[in-house]
Scaffold this motif. Structure first.
Motif, mmCIF file in Angstrom:
data_model
loop_
_atom_site.group_PDB
_atom_site.id
_atom_site.type_symbol
_atom_site.label_atom_id
_atom_site.label_comp_id
_atom_site.label_asym_id
_atom_site.label_seq_id
_atom_site.Cartn_x
_atom_site.Cartn_y
_atom_site.Cartn_z
ATOM 1 N N GLY A 165 0.815 -1.200 0.000
ATOM 2 C CA GLY A 165 0.000 0.000 0.000
ATOM 3 C C GLY A 165 0.851 1.253 0.000
ATOM 4 O O GLY A 165 1.973 1.268 0.521
ATOM 5 N N GLY A 166 0.281 2.307 -0.573
ATOM 6 C CA GLY A 166 0.980 3.583 -0.617
ATOM 7 C C GLY A 166 0.410 4.551 0.403
ATOM 8 O O GLY A 166 0.183 4.212 1.554
ATOM 9 N N GLY A 167 0.173 5.771 -0.055
ATOM 10 C CA GLY A 167 -0.387 6.793 0.810
ATOM 11 C C GLY A 167 0.663 7.600 1.542
ATOM 12 O O GLY A 167 1.811 7.181 1.705
ATOM 13 N N SER A 168 0.240 8.780 1.996
ATOM 14 C CA SER A 168 1.099 9.663 2.776
ATOM 15 C C SER A 168 0.220 10.539 3.648
ATOM 16 O O SER A 168 -1.009 10.561 3.493
ATOM 17 C CB SER A 168 1.972 10.529 1.857
ATOM 18 O OG SER A 168 1.169 11.348 1.023
ATOM 19 N N GLY A 169 0.830 11.238 4.576
ATOM 20 C CA GLY A 169 0.047 12.081 5.466
ATOM 21 C C GLY A 169 -0.971 11.278 6.236
ATOM 22 O O GLY A 169 -0.682 10.200 6.752
ATOM 23 N N ALA A 170 -2.220 11.763 6.296
ATOM 24 C CA ALA A 170 -3.297 11.104 7.050
ATOM 25 C C ALA A 170 -4.158 10.211 6.171
ATOM 26 O O ALA A 170 -5.287 9.871 6.530
ATOM 27 C CB ALA A 170 -4.158 12.157 7.744
ATOM 28 N N SER A 176 2.157 3.163 4.988
ATOM 29 C CA SER A 176 2.723 3.720 6.227
ATOM 30 C C SER A 176 2.121 5.061 6.619
ATOM 31 O O SER A 176 2.672 5.751 7.479
ATOM 32 C CB SER A 176 4.238 3.861 6.079
ATOM 33 O OG SER A 176 4.565 4.710 4.988
ATOM 34 N N ALA A 177 0.998 5.439 6.020
ATOM 35 C CA ALA A 177 0.365 6.716 6.353
ATOM 36 C C ALA A 177 -0.183 6.700 7.783
ATOM 37 O O ALA A 177 -0.353 5.642 8.395
ATOM 38 C CB ALA A 177 -0.748 7.020 5.361
ATOM 39 N N SER A 178 -0.505 7.869 8.307
ATOM 40 C CA SER A 178 -0.966 7.987 9.689
ATOM 41 C C SER A 178 -2.472 7.826 9.826
ATOM 42 O O SER A 178 -2.999 7.873 10.946
ATOM 43 C CB SER A 178 -0.533 9.323 10.280
ATOM 44 O OG SER A 178 -1.120 10.406 9.565
ATOM 45 N N GLY A 179 -3.197 7.641 8.727
ATOM 46 C CA GLY A 179 -4.615 7.334 8.799
ATOM 47 C C GLY A 179 -4.846 5.883 9.169
ATOM 48 O O GLY A 179 -3.915 5.079 9.272
ATOM 49 N N ASN A 180 -6.124 5.506 9.354
ATOM 50 C CA ASN A 180 -6.469 4.162 9.813
ATOM 51 C C ASN A 180 -6.571 3.166 8.659
ATOM 52 O O ASN A 180 -6.712 3.536 7.497
ATOM 53 C CB ASN A 180 -7.810 4.198 10.548
ATOM 54 C CG ASN A 180 -7.792 5.093 11.763
ATOM 55 O OD1 ASN A 180 -6.743 5.334 12.358
ATOM 56 N ND2 ASN A 180 -8.960 5.587 12.152
ATOM 57 N N GLY A 181 -6.535 1.874 9.012
ATOM 58 C CA GLY A 181 -6.902 0.815 8.088
ATOM 59 C C GLY A 181 -5.881 0.522 7.009
ATOM 60 O O GLY A 181 -6.255 0.235 5.871
ATOM 61 N N ASN A 182 -4.620 0.541 7.355
ATOM 62 C CA ASN A 182 -3.567 0.199 6.392
ATOM 63 C C ASN A 182 -3.264 -1.299 6.533
ATOM 64 O O ASN A 182 -2.349 -1.712 7.240
ATOM 65 C CB ASN A 182 -2.343 1.063 6.633
ATOM 66 C CG ASN A 182 -2.652 2.537 6.435
ATOM 67 O OD1 ASN A 182 -2.900 2.995 5.326
ATOM 68 N ND2 ASN A 182 -2.667 3.292 7.527
ATOM 69 N N ILE A 183 -4.073 -2.114 5.854
ATOM 70 C CA ILE A 183 -4.127 -3.563 6.043
ATOM 71 C C ILE A 183 -3.205 -4.248 5.037
ATOM 72 O O ILE A 183 -3.122 -3.832 3.878
ATOM 73 C CB ILE A 183 -5.578 -4.051 5.871
ATOM 74 C CG1 ILE A 183 -6.468 -3.407 6.943
ATOM 75 C CG2 ILE A 183 -5.669 -5.567 5.922
ATOM 76 C CD1 ILE A 183 -7.952 -3.543 6.668
ATOM 77 N N GLY A 184 -2.546 -5.319 5.486
ATOM 78 C CA GLY A 184 -1.652 -6.046 4.596
ATOM 79 C C GLY A 184 -2.381 -6.795 3.503
ATOM 80 O O GLY A 184 -2.197 -6.528 2.309
ATOM 81 N N VAL A 185 -3.237 -7.767 3.879
ATOM 82 C CA VAL A 185 -4.041 -8.545 2.928
ATOM 83 C C VAL A 185 -5.476 -8.535 3.415
ATOM 84 O O VAL A 185 -5.753 -8.882 4.572
ATOM 85 C CB VAL A 185 -3.534 -9.994 2.804
ATOM 86 C CG1 VAL A 185 -4.440 -10.793 1.869
ATOM 87 C CG2 VAL A 185 -2.087 -10.035 2.309
ATOM 88 N N PHE A 186 -6.421 -8.190 2.517
ATOM 89 C CA PHE A 186 -7.837 -8.015 2.860
ATOM 90 C C PHE A 186 -8.676 -8.781 1.846
ATOM 91 O O PHE A 186 -8.584 -8.523 0.641
ATOM 92 C CB PHE A 186 -8.145 -6.521 2.832
ATOM 93 C CG PHE A 186 -9.519 -6.098 3.301
ATOM 94 C CD1 PHE A 186 -10.410 -6.988 3.855
ATOM 95 C CD2 PHE A 186 -9.909 -4.781 3.181
ATOM 96 C CE1 PHE A 186 -11.674 -6.581 4.292
ATOM 97 C CE2 PHE A 186 -11.157 -4.349 3.605
ATOM 98 C CZ PHE A 186 -12.037 -5.261 4.166
ATOM 99 N N VAL A 187 -9.482 -9.746 2.338
ATOM 100 C CA VAL A 187 -10.395 -10.521 1.498
ATOM 101 C C VAL A 187 -11.807 -10.208 1.976
ATOM 102 O O VAL A 187 -12.173 -10.522 3.113
ATOM 103 C CB VAL A 187 -10.105 -12.031 1.580
ATOM 104 C CG1 VAL A 187 -11.004 -12.798 0.608
ATOM 105 C CG2 VAL A 187 -8.640 -12.327 1.283
ATOM 106 N N ASP A 188 -12.643 -9.639 1.100
ATOM 107 C CA ASP A 188 -13.894 -9.021 1.537
ATOM 108 C C ASP A 188 -15.064 -9.379 0.633
ATOM 109 O O ASP A 188 -15.044 -9.085 -0.562
ATOM 110 C CB ASP A 188 -13.708 -7.494 1.554
ATOM 111 C CG ASP A 188 -14.973 -6.736 1.927
ATOM 112 O OD1 ASP A 188 -15.802 -7.287 2.662
ATOM 113 O OD2 ASP A 188 -15.112 -5.581 1.476
#
Length: 302
Positions: free
Chosen positions: A71-76, A108-120
């Protein structure tokens, strides 16, 4: 594939397989390798590898399948999953002995829910036609973010192997993120028909809770979820090991089976559950194994 994006743009996926789209091989023994990295914008949902919709598949005609997502992302930014399989999508192999390996790391962002593997969701699966299935997930996050699970199987999602032989094993390993917000579980199976299972091979699940806050469970099964084996033979064992996170908050359980119809079980093989509570400093209530409010650990074998 590498997601792009800048500023607050959202949904910058490394690899997207959508609605009957397919990544596969034509050769009977040809392997399939997929790697994806989500974009680094401050918007949400920068997913490494995303398989979405009915008949969307990463598969092969007989060779091994390997999928790696970060996963990517930055900030919140939130919800930056390493690998997401959703709404009928599937990662699988068609060969009787062809393995499936999935590795995911949350952003590695500071927001929630940065999951490794998700099956939904219904019909969403990581599976194989008979070979071993291995899933490894590491939650991300930083700062005060929370719910950075290593592996999350939610609401009818399934990790399994369709094979009935001893080689059709299912191995799941998850490590929660080390952000300070808490509830960073290693492996979380939640909701009716959400399962880690097999048709005959051994099932092994290992989870380590993350750091920070509290309630960093090693392995959680809740709300009708299950870790089980459908095989009737003695080789269809189920082994669960959980370690609560070494966090200063309370209730860092090793293994937690919670609410009616939630279970760790087998149809014939032995069941082994080992849990070690975590915690640090003045934290309390860090139990090794907890079965609560109708949660069950059992074997149906004679």
């Amino acid at each position: 594939g590498v997601g792009g994006g800048s500023g607050a743009s959202v949904a910058n996926y490394g690899v997207l397989v959508l609605n009957s789209g397919m990544i596969t091989s034509a050769g009977a023994g040809a392997t399939v390798t997929v790697q994806g990295n989500g974009g680094n914008s401050s918007g949400n949902g920068n997913i490494g590898v995303y398989v979405f919709g009915t008949n969307a598949q990463i598969t092969s005609s007989g060779g091994a399948v390997s999928v790696t997502g970060t996963g990517g992302g930055s900030g919140a930014s939130i919800d930056n999953y390493g690998v997401l399989v959703q709404t009928g999508g599937m990662i699988t192999s068609a060969g009787a002995g062809a393995t499936v390996t999935v590795q995911g790391t949350g952003g590695s962002a500071s927001g929630n829910g940065n999951i490794g593997v998700f099956v939904d969701g219904a019909n969403s699966q990581i599976t194989s036609a008979g070979g071993a299935v291995s899933v490894t997930g590491s939650g991300g996050g930083s700062g005060s973010s929370e719910r950075n699970y290593g592996v999350l199987v939610l609401n009818d999602g399934v990790i399994t192997s369709a094979g009935v032989g001893a080689g059709a094993t299912v191995t799941v390993q998850g490590t929660g993120g080390n952000a300070s917000g808490g509830i960073n579980a290693g492996v979380y199976v939640y909701g009716a028909n959400a399962q880690i299972t097999s048709n005959g091979g051994a099932v092994s699940v290992t989870g380590g809770g993350g750091g920070g806050g509290g309630s960093n469970y090693g392995v959680v099964v809740q709300a009708g979820g299950a870790i089980t084996s459908a095989g009737a033979g003695a080789g269809a064992t189920v082994t669960v090991q959980g370690n609560g996170g070494n966090a200063p908050g309370s209730s860092n359980y090793g293994v937690f089976v919670l609410e009616a119809n939630s279970r760790i079980s087998s149809s014939g093989g032995a069941v082994s559950v080992t849990g070690t509570g975590g915690g640090s400093g003045a934290s309390g209530g860090n139990y090794g194994v907890v079965a609560q409010d109708g949660g069950v650990i059992t074997s149906a074998g004679a």
